[in-house]
Structure formats: C-alpha cells, structure tokens
Design an enzyme around this catalytic site. Structure first.
Site, PDB file in Angstrom:
ATOM      1  N   MET A 106      26.804  33.618  73.455  1.00 16.68           N
ATOM      2  CA  MET A 106      27.146  34.044  72.477  1.00 16.68           C
ATOM      3  C   MET A 106      27.591  32.791  71.253  1.00 16.68           C
ATOM      4  SD  MET A 106      30.345  34.106  70.618  1.00 16.68           S
ATOM      5  CE  MET A 106      31.472  35.044  69.627  1.00 16.68           C
ATOM      6  N   CYS A 149      29.264  34.896  76.502  1.00 15.65           N
ATOM      7  CA  CYS A 149      30.152  33.711  76.422  1.00 15.65           C
ATOM      8  C   CYS A 149      29.415  32.508  75.640  1.00 15.65           C
ATOM      9  CB  CYS A 149      30.759  33.233  77.986  1.00 15.65           C
ATOM     10  SG  CYS A 149      32.208  32.317  77.621  1.00 15.65           S
ATOM     11  N   SER A 179      26.056  31.412 108.275  1.00 12.41           N
ATOM     12  CA  SER A 179      26.798  32.096 107.077  1.00 12.41           C
ATOM     13  C   SER A 179      25.778  32.975 106.186  1.00 12.41           C
ATOM     14  CB  SER A 179      27.364  30.884 106.095  1.00 12.41           C
ATOM     15  OG  SER A 179      26.134  30.033 105.829  1.00 12.41           O
ATOM     16  N   HIS A 193      32.886  38.246  79.258  1.00 12.65           N
ATOM     17  CA  HIS A 193      32.085  38.478  80.257  1.00 12.65           C
ATOM     18  C   HIS A 193      31.920  40.154  80.632  1.00 12.65           C
ATOM     19  CE1 HIS A 193      31.582  34.424  81.553  1.00 12.65           C
ATOM     20  NE2 HIS A 193      32.432  34.052  80.821  1.00 12.65           N
ATOM     21  N   ASP A 201      33.906  27.232 112.998  1.00  9.40           N
ATOM     22  CA  ASP A 201      34.162  26.189 112.139  1.00  9.40           C
ATOM     23  C   ASP A 201      35.689  25.630 111.983  1.00  9.40           C
ATOM     24  OD1 ASP A 201      31.629  26.790 111.032  1.00  9.40           O
ATOM     25  OD2 ASP A 201      32.358  27.829 109.147  1.00  9.40           O
ATOM     26  N   PRO A 242      22.590  33.968 120.760  1.00 11.85           N
ATOM     27  CA  PRO A 242      23.485  33.548 119.872  1.00 11.85           C
ATOM     28  C   PRO A 242      24.623  34.333 119.509  1.00 11.85           C
ATOM     29  CG  PRO A 242      21.025  33.419 119.174  1.00 11.85           C
ATOM     30  CD  PRO A 242      21.131  34.079 120.398  1.00 11.85           C
ATOM     31  N   TYR A 261      26.381  25.744  91.809  1.00 14.26           N
ATOM     32  CA  TYR A 261      25.547  25.546  92.762  1.00 14.26           C
ATOM     33  C   TYR A 261      26.178  25.367  94.274  1.00 14.26           C
ATOM     34  CZ  TYR A 261      21.632  24.713  89.627  1.00 14.26           C
ATOM     35  OH  TYR A 261      20.640  24.737  88.632  1.00 14.26           O
ATOM     36  N   GLU A 316      29.850  41.519  82.210  1.00 13.68           N
ATOM     37  CA  GLU A 316      29.106  41.785  83.511  1.00 13.68           C
ATOM     38  C   GLU A 316      30.140  41.875  84.642  1.00 13.68           C
ATOM     39  OE1 GLU A 316      29.473  37.164  83.331  1.00 13.68           O
ATOM     40  OE2 GLU A 316      29.299  39.004  82.002  1.00 13.68           O
ATOM     41  N   LYS A 344      28.932  39.556 105.215  1.00 17.36           N
ATOM     42  CA  LYS A 344      30.309  40.005 105.621  1.00 17.36           C
ATOM     43  C   LYS A 344      30.569  40.891 104.194  1.00 17.36           C
ATOM     44  CE  LYS A 344      32.410  36.180 106.606  1.00 17.36           C
ATOM     45  NZ  LYS A 344      31.348  35.121 106.442  1.00 17.36           N
ATOM     46  N   GLY A 345      30.576  40.355 103.018  1.00 20.87           N
ATOM     47  CA  GLY A 345      31.054  41.005 101.855  1.00 20.87           C
ATOM     48  C   GLY A 345      30.672  42.391 101.895  1.00 20.87           C
ATOM     49  N   ILE A 346      29.089  42.434 101.993  1.00 21.96           N
ATOM     50  CA  ILE A 346      28.472  43.695 101.633  1.00 21.96           C
ATOM     51  C   ILE A 346      28.894  44.792 102.857  1.00 21.96           C
ATOM     52  CG2 ILE A 346      26.293  44.758 101.623  1.00 21.96           C
ATOM     53  CD1 ILE A 346      26.872  43.035  99.335  1.00 21.96           C
TER      54      ILE A 346
END
Length: 540
Positions: free
Chosen positions: A387, A384, A15, A510, A150, A193, A56, A512, A19-21
C-alpha cells in the site's frame, strides 16, 4: 467444567513433516465433535519471538489480535478452527528463559541455584497448562517444535515427561509424528528411522501413545504391526498420513484413519455431537472443481521461500474456492523488475498483489509493477508496504513529485509521502515494538472496501512502523487517490483506493491474517472476483 485434557504432538526424523497441520486437523475433528479446542506452539529457539527473524529464516511472522508476533503455525490453527489465537498460544525458549531470569533478578527463588530442572521445566509446564486452566477449553493441543533428539528440544520433552506424572492417567496423550522413507532402490518403505525416533523419545522418558507416520505410499498391515511391536504402541495407534493434494484434505484423511477416535478413547472423552464436516467438504468441493481460473502475480522480495507469504497464499486458496476459481500464483522477485522488463514479467497477468516487507531491496521493482497495473487498469491489491509503495508511485508519476519516497527507503527525501509514525520515532529496541495487533478502521460508504466488508467499521491486524503522511492527503484525493479507510482514533490512513480503475486497493493492515476456510477475507474475495472479470474482458 472438568479440567482440560492435554495432547502433546512431537516430531522426529526430520523437520517440516507437518506437525502443525496434523495438530490443526485433529483439533478440527475434535471441534466438529462439539469440544472447545485450542492449540499452542512451543518453539525451541532462543529468540523471544519470531518478530526479529528474517522471513528466510522462519517463514512469515504471524500476528495475533493482541499484538503477539508468533510462529506461522498459529496461522494454520486459526484457518482450520476459525478461532483467534493470542500471545499465550506461542512460547519460545527465549521467552521461558527471559521469564525465569527476570524472576531470579527479582529474588523470587530465595537464593536457590536456578537450574534447567526444576526451574526452566517448571516455567514450561506452567505455560503448557495456562490455557487449560482458563476454563475456556476442553482440549489443549501442544505442538513441540523441532525434532526429538535436538539439544534445544530437551527441556520441552522433559517438561512433558514431568507433566504426564502430574496429570491423571486419562488426561494426556502423546502423538509422535515420524517419517517412513521410501527407498527406490529397495522398492519399499523403511521403518528404522521411525524406530530410532521413538527410541530417542523413550530414552527421554516419554512413551508415545499414537504414531502418525508420514509416507508417500500406503503402509501395509504387516508393516503397521511391525512398527507397533518395535515402538510399544497398539497396532490401531499406528496412523497413516499420506501426502495430500491440499492441506485441507488432512482432516478428512485423519478421520478416515480414526485419529480422533483413538485420541478420544485414550482421554476417555465421549463425543458431544455427531461429527459434522459438511461445510468443510463443501469448501473442498469448490476448491477442487473450479469453473474459472486466473493468474495472480505475487510481487515480493522473499518469493524464493513461499512460507514467507504463507497467509497470503492460503487467503488466495480460500477466496478462490469462494469464487469457484482456481488461482494460479506467479511469484515474481521484485528486485528483478525494471521499467524495461516489467511488461515481460506481468504479461498475461489477471491481477497483481504487492506483498508486505521491510527494507529497501526490491522497492523500485515494486514501484514499476504498480505503475504498470495502474496505467494498464489491471486489478491491484497492496498490503502494508504494498500500500505504501502504491502511494509513493502515485506521488511520483501522477503528482509529479519526482523524489517522493518513504523515509524508510530515503530518509533525506523532500517529499516523505510515507513517514515513520510519531510514536515510533523514540523507539530503539527492535523486538515487539512496532504498531502490532488489531486496530479499528472506519470505511467510506460506496468505496470498494466498504462494498467488500458490507459494513462501515472493521478491525484488522497491523505490523508496521511507517504510515501515510496526511500532509499529502488533500493532493492525493484531488488527483484521484482516495483514503477510504481511516483509523478513528489517530486519523491514520488505513485503506487507499484509486478512482477510475476497476480494482485498485491498498491496505495498511494485513487482511491475510484473518482469512479462514469458513470465513474467506472479503478483500481477497473481491480481488479475485475483479481478476475473473478482467480475465473475461481480456480474453474476449
């Protein structure tokens, strides 16, 4: 308009390969060629959405305009494409099963035995095609979370297999992201691999068209031929993805490797315009050639996992580049801050951002950090809970309300300057029940927030249950803490600012979540500008 084309991105070996990038970078390249592109993420976990997950566990929870709590990869999609996502862009196994079971309870299957195939896979396919059928997009990129092999991912891979039979030959492409590990003892990259990963995907009935191989070292031509031979792809469809200095280099690296060209050839797409990445390159130029540098303390309770604050970190990158400034982030665990050591933690800092979060842990440390920057006239930005904590600190140390608190931390306080919103008090379920999504805010003329945005009405994304208690607003304003942003419908305080301070701003929303490469968020831009000014004065 012709039907949309579909690109499926899978991953193997391990993992966190990116993949997202890769998905966002490919989408950026296709967008730059004139195509309308969107990206969706299918996550294999059974939670209906990541809203109830501890940061986390899964990093930050990214909130869309329509109030969906989604995977952090949707943040990458928005930051790269500068196009909003929605509930439809993120689907989990939990959501799929919830929909199917709800239909079964309503009698939709007419007494049939409900099974993974076809009922679960049909629902997955329906969701995979949903955005493409809207008529808004030429290309839909679908990122499949997890790793091939998986147990959790099997229904999604099976759905891709079925879809490839349903779609026309040139309407879909499968890109498989894999790893070429470097064995130091052998002094070489290893392809085994990757071979095993492609074998596992093929055994599930899906043959990849393109391989993107993550590597720490360049892939020799002979090795590309070997990978192509063993994995049933063309040699020029073995794409090298080297570790990059910044994720924002990846679109240019993929362009160099001609990933977009390989995809377009397989989908029989013709570029609608000459590819134009000039603004992207300008951003990278400013990012890599700063003329200033500042150190910002990010004070939070999840700092051991930077992904918990992913959008905040990226917002600092965008705002830093805009200001031609290198932003050094110092992550500080708020649980470890006390009145005795706050100076040690924040010494030499040019600005402090107190991060969002939930729960009591680390709250007192955030209070000490805010008192330090308020009294020391150091630029401050609270988001949030940040503040809300600024309001509690002001109430305790300026208004003299010694036990002032948020009822989230102390339900028995005599001075609940932060209290649960009325609409939240009857809610018992946790998932998707907060104040979520985009809401309006009117800004006071002359305020720092107004100056940053350059307009009086804005919309920003929210994720909270608690709010500033307006019973205390008059006392706050008389003592120098102004409410400079108000929701016009509810009177909810959205922005607070401290007078007689170079830059002290707290936002209930938020910001950001709306910062992108091409549109850095104005509050982050002004915060960094204030930090640069403070740094210059401090170092005179």
């Amino acid at each position: 308009m012709a039907s949309a084309k579909y690109i499926f991105v899978t991953g193997g070996v391990t993992s966190s390969l990116g993949k997202g990038i890769i998905s966002a970078s490919l989408a950026k390249l296709l967008q730059s060629r004139g195509f309308s592109v969107t990206i969706q993420k299918f996550d294999p976990y059974i939670n209906i959405d990541p809203g109830t997950l501890n940061p986390y566990e899964h990093g930050e929870c990214y909130v869309t305009d329509d109030g969906a709590e989604t995977d952090l990869d949707l943040g990458h999609y928005e930051r790269f494409l500068n196009v909003p996502t929605s509930q439809a862009n993120n689907v989990t196994t939990g959501r799929i099963y919830h929909n199917v079971i709800t239909q079964e309870r309503q009698g939709a299957y007419l007494g049939k035995t409900v099974q993974v195939v076809p009922h679960i896979t049909d629902e997955i396919k329906r969701r995979m095609l949903l955005l493409g059928q809207s008529g808004e997009f030429d290309v839909v990129i679908t990122e499949i979370g997890g790793c091939v092999g998986d147990i959790e991912s099997l229904p999604f891979i099976e759905a891709v297999r079925q879809l490839r039979w349903d779609l026309n030959d040139n309407d879909s492409v499968v890109i498989h992201l894999t790893l070429l590990p470097y064995l130091k003892a052998a002094g070489e990259l290893k392809t085994k691999p990757t071979q095993h990963s492609v074998k596992a995907l093929s055994e599930a009935g899906v043959q990849p068209d393109i391989l993107v191989c993550r590597s720490e070292y360049p892939i020799p031509a002979e090795m590309r031929k070997k990978i192509a031979l063993f994995c049933n792809v063309a040699t020029n469809s073995v794409i090298e993805s080297l570790d990059a200095e910044t994720i924002y280099d990846v679109p240019l690296l993929m362009k160099k490797e001609k990933l977009d060209e390989r995809v377009m050839k397989k989908l029989k797409l013709v570029s609608r315009q000459e590819i134009n990445l000039d603004t992207w390159k300008e951003f990278l130029g400013r990012l890599k050639n700063p003329t200033e540098d500042v150190t910002i303390a990010l004070v939070g309770k999840y700092v051991e996992l930077p992904d918990a604050y992913k959008s905040i970190i990226e917002s600092f990158i965008h705002a830093g580049a805009f200001n031609e400034c290198k932003v050094h982030l110092k992550f500080i665990q708020s649980e470890f801050i006390s009145a005795e050591n706050v100076h040690h933690h924040l010494q030499g800092i040019d600005g402090v951002l107190v991060a969002p979060g939930f729960g009591e842990r680390g709250f007192e440390g955030k209070l000490e950090a805010i008192r330090y920057v308020r009294e020391g006239k150091i630029p401050f930005f609270g988001i949030c809970l940040g503040m809300q904590t600024a309001a509690v600190e002001f109430a305790r140390n300026v208004l003299g309300l010694a036990d002032a608190a948020s009822t989230e931390m102390n339900p028995e306080t005599n001075h609940p300057v932060i209290d649960m919103m009325e609409a939240q008090k009857q809610i018992t379920q946790k998932g998707g029940t907060m104040r979520l999504g985009a809401y309006g805010c009117d800004l006071k003329k002359g305020s720092k927030a107004y100056q940053a945005y350059g307009k009086g009405h804005i919309t920003e994304r929210h994720r909270h249950r608690y709010e500033f208690n307006n019973q205390y607003l008059q006392a706050f304003e008389e003592a120098g803490m102004q409410a400079t942003g108000i929701n016009p419908d509810t009177g909810l305080v959205e922005v607070i600012e401290l007078q007689n301070h170079p830059w002290f701003v707290g936002a209930q929303y938020h910001p950001e979540l709306k910062s992108t490469v091409l549109a850095p968020h104005p509050l982050f831009v002004r915060f960094i500008k204030a930090a640069v000014t403070y740094s210059k004065i401090k170092n005179q």
